[in-house]
Design a protein around this motif. Structure first.
Motif, PDB file in Angstrom:
ATOM      1  N   TRP A 114       0.169  -2.809   2.548  1.00 26.40           N
ATOM      2  CA  TRP A 114      -0.593  -3.493   1.491  1.00 26.40           C
ATOM      3  C   TRP A 114      -1.483  -4.539   2.243  1.00 26.40           C
ATOM      4  O   TRP A 114      -1.191  -5.653   2.928  1.00 26.40           O
ATOM      5  CB  TRP A 114       0.443  -4.224   0.585  1.00 26.40           C
ATOM      6  CG  TRP A 114      -0.253  -4.898  -0.744  1.00 26.40           C
ATOM      7  CD1 TRP A 114      -0.264  -6.392  -0.915  1.00 26.40           C
ATOM      8  CD2 TRP A 114      -0.523  -4.584  -1.986  1.00 26.40           C
ATOM      9  NE1 TRP A 114      -0.890  -6.791  -1.739  1.00 26.40           N
ATOM     10  CE2 TRP A 114      -1.003  -5.487  -2.596  1.00 26.40           C
ATOM     11  CE3 TRP A 114      -0.955  -3.037  -2.391  1.00 26.40           C
ATOM     12  CZ2 TRP A 114      -1.674  -5.334  -3.809  1.00 26.40           C
ATOM     13  CZ3 TRP A 114      -1.264  -2.839  -3.649  1.00 26.40           C
ATOM     14  CH2 TRP A 114      -1.669  -3.983  -4.267  1.00 26.40           C
ATOM     15  N   LYS A 115      -2.835  -4.868   1.561  1.00 27.36           N
ATOM     16  CA  LYS A 115      -3.579  -5.804   1.985  1.00 27.36           C
ATOM     17  C   LYS A 115      -4.281  -6.567   0.834  1.00 27.36           C
ATOM     18  O   LYS A 115      -5.259  -5.959   0.219  1.00 27.36           O
ATOM     19  CB  LYS A 115      -4.553  -5.329   2.836  1.00 27.36           C
ATOM     20  CG  LYS A 115      -5.568  -6.456   3.470  1.00 27.36           C
ATOM     21  CD  LYS A 115      -6.799  -5.875   4.306  1.00 27.36           C
ATOM     22  CE  LYS A 115      -7.864  -6.640   4.850  1.00 27.36           C
ATOM     23  NZ  LYS A 115      -8.937  -6.252   5.654  1.00 27.36           N
ATOM     24  N   GLU A 116      -3.908  -7.814   0.540  1.00 27.36           N
ATOM     25  CA  GLU A 116      -4.293  -8.520  -0.403  1.00 27.36           C
ATOM     26  C   GLU A 116      -4.453  -8.072  -1.873  1.00 27.36           C
ATOM     27  O   GLU A 116      -3.420  -8.529  -2.658  1.00 27.36           O
ATOM     28  CB  GLU A 116      -6.023  -8.974  -0.265  1.00 27.36           C
ATOM     29  CG  GLU A 116      -6.164  -9.770   0.950  1.00 27.36           C
ATOM     30  CD  GLU A 116      -7.532  -9.788   1.142  1.00 27.36           C
ATOM     31  OE1 GLU A 116      -8.406  -9.551   0.410  1.00 27.36           O
ATOM     32  OE2 GLU A 116      -7.970 -10.587   2.262  1.00 27.36           O
ATOM     33  N   CYS A 146       1.479   5.047  11.637  1.00 36.83           N
ATOM     34  CA  CYS A 146       3.015   4.772  11.364  1.00 36.83           C
ATOM     35  C   CYS A 146       3.464   3.904  12.674  1.00 36.83           C
ATOM     36  O   CYS A 146       4.300   3.342  12.404  1.00 36.83           O
ATOM     37  CB  CYS A 146       3.571   6.042  11.054  1.00 36.83           C
ATOM     38  SG  CYS A 146       3.271   6.918   9.616  1.00 36.83           S
ATOM     39  N   GLU A 147       2.808   4.065  13.953  1.00 39.21           N
ATOM     40  CA  GLU A 147       3.453   3.631  14.970  1.00 39.21           C
ATOM     41  C   GLU A 147       2.822   2.249  15.397  1.00 39.21           C
ATOM     42  O   GLU A 147       3.230   1.740  16.281  1.00 39.21           O
ATOM     43  CB  GLU A 147       3.437   4.550  16.321  1.00 39.21           C
ATOM     44  CG  GLU A 147       4.224   5.808  15.956  1.00 39.21           C
ATOM     45  CD  GLU A 147       4.231   6.663  17.202  1.00 39.21           C
ATOM     46  OE1 GLU A 147       3.550   6.434  18.248  1.00 39.21           O
ATOM     47  OE2 GLU A 147       4.697   7.713  17.449  1.00 39.21           O
ATOM     48  N   GLN A 148       1.957   1.700  14.623  1.00 37.82           N
ATOM     49  CA  GLN A 148       0.981   0.528  14.841  1.00 37.82           C
ATOM     50  C   GLN A 148       1.791  -0.606  14.181  1.00 37.82           C
ATOM     51  O   GLN A 148       2.463  -0.710  12.947  1.00 37.82           O
ATOM     52  CB  GLN A 148      -0.356   0.899  14.171  1.00 37.82           C
ATOM     53  CG  GLN A 148      -1.044  -0.473  14.303  1.00 37.82           C
ATOM     54  CD  GLN A 148      -2.464  -0.437  13.509  1.00 37.82           C
ATOM     55  OE1 GLN A 148      -3.075   0.902  13.451  1.00 37.82           O
ATOM     56  NE2 GLN A 148      -3.078  -1.394  13.287  1.00 37.82           N
ATOM     57  N   ILE A 201       4.855  -2.232   6.524  1.00 35.84           N
ATOM     58  CA  ILE A 201       4.412  -0.712   6.715  1.00 35.84           C
ATOM     59  C   ILE A 201       5.242   0.028   5.693  1.00 35.84           C
ATOM     60  O   ILE A 201       6.468   0.261   5.924  1.00 35.84           O
ATOM     61  CB  ILE A 201       4.314  -0.294   7.996  1.00 35.84           C
ATOM     62  CG1 ILE A 201       3.388  -1.226   8.980  1.00 35.84           C
ATOM     63  CG2 ILE A 201       3.862   1.215   8.310  1.00 35.84           C
ATOM     64  CD1 ILE A 201       2.907  -0.880  10.387  1.00 35.84           C
ATOM     65  N   ARG A 202       4.490   1.139   5.077  1.00 35.36           N
ATOM     66  CA  ARG A 202       5.464   1.821   4.280  1.00 35.36           C
ATOM     67  C   ARG A 202       4.789   3.353   4.499  1.00 35.36           C
ATOM     68  O   ARG A 202       3.758   3.717   4.712  1.00 35.36           O
ATOM     69  CB  ARG A 202       5.233   1.554   2.645  1.00 35.36           C
ATOM     70  CG  ARG A 202       5.082   0.046   2.301  1.00 35.36           C
ATOM     71  CD  ARG A 202       4.912  -0.226   0.824  1.00 35.36           C
ATOM     72  NE  ARG A 202       5.017  -1.711   0.513  1.00 35.36           N
ATOM     73  CZ  ARG A 202       6.065  -2.384   0.047  1.00 35.36           C
ATOM     74  NH1 ARG A 202       7.115  -1.554  -0.143  1.00 35.36           N
ATOM     75  NH2 ARG A 202       6.012  -3.383  -0.044  1.00 35.36           N
ATOM     76  N   VAL A 232       4.824  -6.894  -2.120  1.00 34.98           N
ATOM     77  CA  VAL A 232       5.030  -7.777  -0.764  1.00 34.98           C
ATOM     78  C   VAL A 232       6.525  -8.157  -0.867  1.00 34.98           C
ATOM     79  O   VAL A 232       7.096  -8.091   0.234  1.00 34.98           O
ATOM     80  CB  VAL A 232       4.026  -9.108  -1.152  1.00 34.98           C
ATOM     81  CG1 VAL A 232       4.529 -10.012  -0.052  1.00 34.98           C
ATOM     82  CG2 VAL A 232       2.648  -8.769  -0.810  1.00 34.98           C
ATOM     83  N   ASN A 233       6.929  -8.485  -2.180  1.00 31.09           N
ATOM     84  CA  ASN A 233       8.702  -9.158  -2.037  1.00 31.09           C
ATOM     85  C   ASN A 233       9.343  -8.076  -2.337  1.00 31.09           C
ATOM     86  O   ASN A 233      10.663  -8.335  -2.379  1.00 31.09           O
ATOM     87  CB  ASN A 233       8.690 -10.325  -2.925  1.00 31.09           C
ATOM     88  CG  ASN A 233       8.151 -10.160  -4.256  1.00 31.09           C
ATOM     89  OD1 ASN A 233       8.473  -9.220  -4.844  1.00 31.09           O
ATOM     90  ND2 ASN A 233       7.832 -11.249  -4.898  1.00 31.09           N
TER      91      ASN A 233
END
Length: 334
Positions: free
Chosen positions: A237-239, A247-249, A261-262, A310-311
């Motif tokens: 998620w970004k903003e 996936c490995e990043q 990361i999902r 996020v939460n």
């Protein structure tokens, strides 16, 4: 007690056993009067349909319909003792439809209220009776089967059976012929691969090795493409939206530092957006909420149901009360 009402109560209890560990488990798993009161207030905040609001009004009997929320908030929990005993002890409602309809709303049992349930049962019975009448009429009007008709039918079945056997044999022959042609083409290609310049016949002793080499090459290429097509995808998620990520990043500091990361989910990736609503935003379609929120003092609004990206907290369907108080800035008039 009315047989249909007995079925209604039984169906509500069966549904309760299924949903008590669901999204409202913190209140339904132990349906004390206090927990049922909290659940009533939560459902009112999210917004009720006209039928469900009528069930609330018939049970709680507030002085004014607009004061229903305040009436429940200020009432004693003893008023919910009977619904609580019904869910915990499986007894106690007898012919009290108002209590049964309230419990149906709390556990989200459908069809509700009881009148709708009763009409549904009656419609199903009528459909069943109609189906029986149609089948009976067809059987009565069907022409009697004669010996000649039976012999003719048997002859037709035998003819069809012979044709199917002949067709199957022909398919076997065609398959064998095709298999021979394919084997010949494979052998020619392997021979050409082994002798690309002069195209000389391959020595008999080298054939097994060349075939094995071709098989290894084929298996390797197949494995590569399968790996690429089944390689796991992830997103972050970004903003106000999700973005694809390896996936490995690891999430770079300062870019995705507060996000997780999902695994890739197409529906969430395409549909989940965070928005800032205004007085021109569409909140409902056909009286159903199309936005979902989370918050207490500050509210976040999203275009899909689920959890906060996020939460991880559960999102709630937007209600008219939330729109009035936290988007339009209206004050309660209770």
């Amino acid at each position: 007690m009315n047989k249909n009402f007995e079925d209604y109560l039984k169906a509500i209890l069966e549904h309760y056993e299924v949903v008590k560990n669901g999204k409202n488990a913190d209140l339904l798993e132990k349906p004390t009067p206090g927990n049922l009161k909290k659940l009533c207030l939560q459902l009112l905040e999210k917004g009720l349909s006209n039928a469900d609001e009528k069930a609330f009004l018939n049970f709680f009997h507030p002085k004014e319909e607009r004061a229903l929320y305040a009436h429940i908030r200020n009432m004693s929990t003893d008023g919910l003792r009977t619904p609580s005993d019904f869910l915990r002890l499986k007894q106690g409602l007898t012919n009290n439809r108002q209590h049964a309809n309230l419990v149906a709303v709390l556990v989200d049992f459908k069809p509700r209220p009881f009148t709708t349930f009763q009409n549904t049962i009656q419609e199903e019975k009528e459909k069943e009776e109609l189906s029986k009448d149609i089948i009976k009429e067809k059987e009565e009007n069907a022409p009697p089967s004669t010996e000649a008709q039976k012999e003719e039918l048997q002859s037709v079945e035998e003819t069809i059976g012979k044709e199917k056997i002949a067709e199957g044999e022909k398919q076997k022959e065609d398959f064998a012929e095709t298999e021979t042609v394919v084997e010949s083409q494979v052998e020619e290609r392997v021979t050409h691969f082994a002798n690309p310049v002069d195209n000389k016949p391959t020595p008999p002793g080298r054939k097994p090795y060349l075939i094995a080499l071709a098989l290894i090459l084929f298996i390797s290429l197949t494995g590569f493409f399968i790996h690429k097509t089944t390689e796991p995808k992830c997103m972050v998620w970004k903003e106000d939206h999700y973005e694809m990520i390896d996936c490995e990043q690891e999430a770079p500091i300062g870019l995705f530092s507060n996000d997780k990361i999902r695994p890739y989910n197409e529906a969430l990736f395409e549909g989940m957006r965070k928005i800032i609503p205004t007085d021109t935003t569409t909140f409902f379609k056909d009286n159903e909420p199309v936005l979902f929120y989370y918050g207490r003092n500050n509210y976040d609004f999203f275009t899909m149901d689920g959890v906060h990206p996020v939460n991880g907290k559960e999102l709630h369907p937007v209600s008219r009360r939330i729109v009035q108080r936290h988007v339009l800035g209206w004050k309660d008039k209770e």
